[in-house]
Design a protein around this motif. Structure first.
Motif, PDB file in Angstrom:
ATOM      1  N   SER A   1     -10.809   3.775  -4.260  1.00 33.76           N
ATOM      2  CA  SER A   1      -9.455   3.297  -3.973  1.00 33.76           C
ATOM      3  C   SER A   1      -8.388   4.381  -4.053  1.00 33.76           C
ATOM      4  O   SER A   1      -7.215   4.101  -3.819  1.00 33.76           O
ATOM      5  N   VAL A   2      -8.783   5.623  -4.364  1.00 32.29           N
ATOM      6  CA  VAL A   2      -7.822   6.714  -4.478  1.00 32.29           C
ATOM      7  C   VAL A   2      -8.214   7.830  -3.519  1.00 32.29           C
ATOM      8  O   VAL A   2      -9.397   8.143  -3.373  1.00 32.29           O
TER       9      VAL A   2
ATOM     10  N   ASP B   1       3.117   2.810  -6.220  1.00 31.21           N
ATOM     11  CA  ASP B   1       3.063   1.373  -5.955  1.00 31.21           C
ATOM     12  C   ASP B   1       2.401   0.676  -7.147  1.00 31.21           C
ATOM     13  O   ASP B   1       1.187   0.553  -7.228  1.00 31.21           O
ATOM     14  N   TRP B   2       3.209   0.209  -8.086  1.00 25.76           N
ATOM     15  CA  TRP B   2       2.697  -0.402  -9.297  1.00 25.76           C
ATOM     16  C   TRP B   2       2.131  -1.800  -9.051  1.00 25.76           C
ATOM     17  O   TRP B   2       1.518  -2.390  -9.944  1.00 25.76           O
ATOM     18  N   HIS B   3       2.326  -2.344  -7.843  1.00 26.96           N
ATOM     19  CA  HIS B   3       1.783  -3.662  -7.526  1.00 26.96           C
ATOM     20  C   HIS B   3       0.366  -3.583  -6.963  1.00 26.96           C
ATOM     21  O   HIS B   3      -0.301  -4.608  -6.836  1.00 26.96           O
ATOM     22  N   ASP B   4      -0.087  -2.370  -6.626  1.00 24.81           N
ATOM     23  CA  ASP B   4      -1.432  -2.178  -6.089  1.00 24.81           C
ATOM     24  C   ASP B   4      -2.408  -2.020  -7.255  1.00 24.81           C
ATOM     25  O   ASP B   4      -2.558  -0.937  -7.822  1.00 24.81           O
ATOM     26  N   ARG B   5      -3.064  -3.116  -7.618  1.00 24.22           N
ATOM     27  CA  ARG B   5      -3.951  -3.092  -8.791  1.00 24.22           C
ATOM     28  C   ARG B   5      -5.153  -2.181  -8.579  1.00 24.22           C
ATOM     29  O   ARG B   5      -5.626  -1.546  -9.525  1.00 24.22           O
ATOM     30  N   ARG B   6      -5.672  -2.127  -7.351  1.00 26.82           N
ATOM     31  CA  ARG B   6      -6.818  -1.243  -7.091  1.00 26.82           C
ATOM     32  C   ARG B   6      -6.424   0.218  -7.284  1.00 26.82           C
ATOM     33  O   ARG B   6      -7.178   1.010  -7.845  1.00 26.82           O
ATOM     34  N   ALA B   7      -5.228   0.572  -6.835  1.00 28.70           N
ATOM     35  CA  ALA B   7      -4.770   1.946  -7.008  1.00 28.70           C
ATOM     36  C   ALA B   7      -4.548   2.262  -8.481  1.00 28.70           C
ATOM     37  O   ALA B   7      -4.903   3.350  -8.957  1.00 28.70           O
ATOM     38  N   LEU B   8      -3.968   1.307  -9.218  1.00 30.95           N
ATOM     39  CA  LEU B   8      -3.750   1.503 -10.645  1.00 30.95           C
ATOM     40  C   LEU B   8      -5.075   1.703 -11.371  1.00 30.95           C
ATOM     41  O   LEU B   8      -5.221   2.616 -12.201  1.00 30.95           O
TER      42      LEU B   8
ATOM     43  N   ASN C   1      -6.717   5.158 -10.350  1.00 29.13           N
ATOM     44  CA  ASN C   1      -6.080   6.289 -11.024  1.00 29.13           C
ATOM     45  C   ASN C   1      -6.425   6.311 -12.508  1.00 29.13           C
ATOM     46  O   ASN C   1      -6.674   7.372 -13.088  1.00 29.13           O
TER      47      ASN C   1
END
Length: 312
Positions: A95-96, A149-156, A159
């Motif tokens: 996802s990153v 984008d703090w709303h993107d859980r996959r990105a959070l 990371n």
């Protein structure tokens, strides 16, 4: 470990090969985890590397049965670096982007410095503190609240997994520094890879079932062969020769070209955009690592982990 030394020219050429191999390996891993689960991806790659290392050590007459004193470091490297680090990177890369991932992965030396100070009582110079602060500022820049984008859980999650991977690698490096060696690191790497393969294979089987669902193509097989043979086994063997033939300063700072290579490869091969923000963060982190690994104008003997079995 081999007793032969390379000429400076040969060592630098081999060094260039390692930087390219490890930089490309992030792109290859990104492609692999799009087709195969991260667990099986890492397990298969580790298996290929294990076979390759067995052949290399056998041909060089350095295949040994590990002594009792070597078992703890075999377990530490297999679990923390070859296992946890590789799996977490695999999941993170789902996802990153590669460019961001490799920069986060190479924050490891920033975590090693304070851990070594707390646990090993290694001295911390003002220059090293400045380097750590600069590197941390680079990480903070990457996670700019206004741009992320703090709303993107996959990105959070991705990371977070990459930072956790860097922490696992750092923990491994700190332990390896404190270990009392009874065999050379290269003599034990086959056993580390073998244990990692067995553990990863068992976990992948329990989690994902048998790898029967993998659709094998020439491209997929080629990616696995590159990751296992070139990006892992041969690159590690080459670094053993390089570390014996070049000064620690050259190898430690030279390996900072790996994330640059990875970012460039992700842009050229995957079409990933390289933002000015990422470039600035990468520059801050790499400069911080360079400063943090320097001591009185010379690189510390332990090389703060930048050259400690650096591979993915």
């Amino acid at each position: 470990m081999t007793s032969h030394f390379l000429s400076r020219r040969a060592a630098l050429l081999l060094f260039a090969f390692v930087v390219v191999a490890w930089g490309l390996n992030w792109v290859v891993t990104k492609a692999l985890v799009q087709s195969v689960s991260p667990l099986w991806s890492v397990a298969i790659r580790s298996g290929i590397a294990t076979v390759t290392l067995f052949v290399v050590l056998l041909l060089r007459g350095q295949l040994i049965v590990p002594r009792r004193g070597g078992v703890p470091v075999i377990v530490a490297v297999a679990v923390l670096h070859m296992g946890a680090f590789s799996v977490l990177v695999g999941f993170g890369l789902q996802s990153v982007a590669v460019g961001r991932s490799i920069v986060l992965g190479y924050t490891t030396p920033l975590w090693v410095a304070p851990a070594a100070w707390l646990l090993l009582r290694e001295p911390t110079t003002p220059q090293r503190l400045v380097g750590i602060a600069l590197g941390m500022a680079g990480i903070a820049w990457m996670f700019n609240p206004l741009a992320f984008d703090w709303h993107d859980r996959r990105a959070l999650l991705g990371n977070g997994l990459l930072l956790l991977a860097a922490l696992c690698w750092a923990a491994n490096i700190v332990y390896v520094r404190s270990h009392r060696w009874v065999s050379t690191p290269f003599q034990l790497v086959f056993w580390q890879a073998l244990l990692a393969t067995l553990l990863l294979g068992a976990i992948a089987w329990l989690q994902d079932g048998p790898p029967s669902g993998i659709v094998w193509t020439r491209e997929l097989a080629g990616l696995f062969l590159f990751a296992g043979i070139v990006g892992t086994a041969l690159a590690h063997w080459a670094m053993v020769l390089i570390n014996r033939s070049l000064p620690a300063t050259v190898t430690s700072l030279g390996l900072l070209a790996t994330p640059v290579m990875g970012v460039a490869a992700s842009a050229l091969l995957l079409g990933e955009s390289v933002s000015l923000s990422l470039l600035l963060a990468m520059a801050m982190i790499l400069c911080g690592i360079a400063l943090g690994t320097m001591s009185s104008g010379r690189m510390t003997e332990a090389r703060t982990g930048v050259a400690d079995v650096v591979r993915t």
